[in-house]
Scaffold this motif. Structure first.
Motif, PDB file in Angstrom:
ATOM      1  N   HIS A 106       0.669  -1.290   0.168  1.00 37.52           N
ATOM      2  CA  HIS A 106       0.438   0.439  -0.161  1.00 37.52           C
ATOM      3  C   HIS A 106       0.927   1.328  -0.265  1.00 37.52           C
ATOM      4  O   HIS A 106       0.862   1.899  -0.899  1.00 37.52           O
ATOM      5  CB  HIS A 106      -1.116  -0.467   1.106  1.00 37.52           C
ATOM      6  CG  HIS A 106      -2.029  -1.041   1.100  1.00 37.52           C
ATOM      7  ND1 HIS A 106      -1.799  -2.094   1.799  1.00 37.52           N
ATOM      8  CD2 HIS A 106      -3.555  -0.887   0.264  1.00 37.52           C
ATOM      9  CE1 HIS A 106      -3.220  -2.372   1.527  1.00 37.52           C
ATOM     10  NE2 HIS A 106      -3.980  -2.050   0.412  1.00 37.52           N
ATOM     11  N   ASP A 165      -1.651  -1.063  -3.899  1.00 40.87           N
ATOM     12  CA  ASP A 165      -3.644  -0.610  -4.090  1.00 40.87           C
ATOM     13  C   ASP A 165      -3.182   0.935  -4.216  1.00 40.87           C
ATOM     14  O   ASP A 165      -2.359   1.248  -2.607  1.00 40.87           O
ATOM     15  CB  ASP A 165      -4.195  -1.833  -3.410  1.00 40.87           C
ATOM     16  CG  ASP A 165      -4.304  -3.249  -3.837  1.00 40.87           C
ATOM     17  OD1 ASP A 165      -3.932  -3.033  -4.638  1.00 40.87           O
ATOM     18  OD2 ASP A 165      -5.580  -3.793  -3.803  1.00 40.87           O
ATOM     19  N   HIS A 173      -9.099   0.356  -9.112  1.00 45.10           N
ATOM     20  CA  HIS A 173      -9.334   0.171  -7.956  1.00 45.10           C
ATOM     21  C   HIS A 173     -10.705   0.629  -7.648  1.00 45.10           C
ATOM     22  O   HIS A 173     -10.453   1.030  -6.288  1.00 45.10           O
ATOM     23  CB  HIS A 173      -8.282   0.229  -6.756  1.00 45.10           C
ATOM     24  CG  HIS A 173      -8.375   0.281  -5.720  1.00 45.10           C
ATOM     25  ND1 HIS A 173      -8.383  -1.387  -5.447  1.00 45.10           N
ATOM     26  CD2 HIS A 173      -7.884   0.790  -4.208  1.00 45.10           C
ATOM     27  CE1 HIS A 173      -8.399  -1.674  -4.056  1.00 45.10           C
ATOM     28  NE2 HIS A 173      -7.880  -1.060  -3.729  1.00 45.10           N
TER      29      HIS A 173
HETATM   30 ZN   LIG Z   1      -7.631  -0.734  -1.158  1.00 47.17          ZN
END
Ligand SMILES: [Zn+2]
Length: 331
Positions: A30, A87, A231
């Motif tokens: 992340h 992400d 996303h």
């Molecule tokens: Zn996410």
């Protein structure tokens, strides 16, 4: 037999298959940052990330995820293949991760949540507001139309700055995080507005816990080492939404990103890693070629391309990172 990191029978069966059949690994990240607080362990410090990428480049076969998908489809994946993914699209992906990926020649796919371009993500803002507010927790009154909210309000709260205050706020933050996670975007925004007013804390425009703005997003893919994936637009938990709302989120996130880069975006990652059969169908119909979940497993020819499995990485030094990889891959 007890294997570190392999705790359940299902995980054991996946691990055993990996030993027998091999396959490729998709790593998930992340943030590349070292904030004071990292409650959900989503940050990897830049030094550790550099150690990890140096090992990926030297010991493995780093490969772009879209290329790995082509190899999976063709039925042949060379050994030691590893794809790197991120992400959400945090700004630190550009400022911290990109130089390291370039230094070691490791391609990556960054799954972008377009509704947060240039904005702080709601979960980071929530944490900042709750932890830095001087307002008492008991004074935070949450309401949604038609009493659609189950929220137990404490009657008293510790004095701001007292020894009990920090732990109480942390506990409250986790409870509010779970509550907001269960809501659709409109209700999330409504609750966040109430929390902003209650907190009395100003907006933090210099925060790096925000999504990349449009200029930064273009900079990220300059040079061609990094590719975008989608996303959704607002990062809702898809399985909780109606099919129509899921479709809106999936299609609008794709459209936003394609307008920005002027070419098709073919990869998707489910927010919070949760995929349902309906969600997978919408993603396929929207024209995506592959989609990632958060389940831990290797991928190999025959894997479901709309439920690709990944391994989330923690803030570990190189040796420990390699120990984790070696559990699954002969490397
Ligand atoms: Zn996410």
């Amino acid at each position: 037999m007890r294997i570190p990191g392999v705790k359940t029978a299902k995980a054991f069966s996946r691990w055993w298959q990996a030993r027998l059949l091999g396959g490729a690994l998709i790593l998930g990240y992340h943030r590349i940052a070292s904030p004071v607080r990292d409650e959900y362990e989503v940050c990897v410090g830049s030094e550790h990330f550099a150690e990890q990428m140096e090992l990926v480049s030297r010991r493995a076969r780093p490969i772009r995820l879209s290329q790995l998908v082509q190899e999976l489809k063709a039925g042949s994946v060379p050994p030691r293949s590893i794809a790197v993914t991120f992400d959400d699209g945090y700004a630190d992906n550009l400022y911290q991760a990109k130089p390291i990926l370039e230094k070691y020649g490791v391609p990556a796919t960054v799954f972008i949540c377009t509704g947060y371009a240039g904005r702080e993500f709601w979960w980071d803002e929530l944490e900042r507001l709750i932890m830095s507010s001087r307002s008492g927790l008991h004074a935070l009154r949450l309401q949604l139309r038609e009493n659609r909210l189950k929220w137990e309000q404490p009657e008293v709260s510790p004095v701001a700055g007292s020894p009990e205050d920090g732990p109480a706020r942390t506990q409250h933050y986790h409870a509010l995080y779970r509550l907001l996670l269960s809501l659709d975007v409109e209700d999330q925004n409504h609750i966040m507005d109430i929390i902003r007013i209650w907190s009395g804390v100003s907006s933090d425009e210099t925060s790096t816990s925000r999504g990349m703005n449009h200029q930064e997003l273009r900079q990220l893919v300059e040079g061609g080492l990094i590719e975008f994936g989608s996303h959704t637009r607002n990062h809702p938990m898809l399985p909780q939404l109606s099919v129509e709302r899921q479709r809106q989120e999936i299609l609008s996130g794709k459209k936003d990103l394609e307008e920005l880069v002027g070419k098709p975006v073919t990869g998707f990652a489910y927010p919070n890693g949760r995929a349902t059969e309906a969600g997978k169908r919408i993603v396929r119909e929207a024209g995506f070629i592959f989609a990632c979940t958060s389940l831990h497993d290797m991928v190999r020819p025959g894997s479901d391309l709309y439920a690709l499995t990944r391994f989330w990485q923690k803030d570990l030094e190189g040796d420990k990172f390699m120990q984790g990889l070696r559990l699954w891959m002969k490397i």
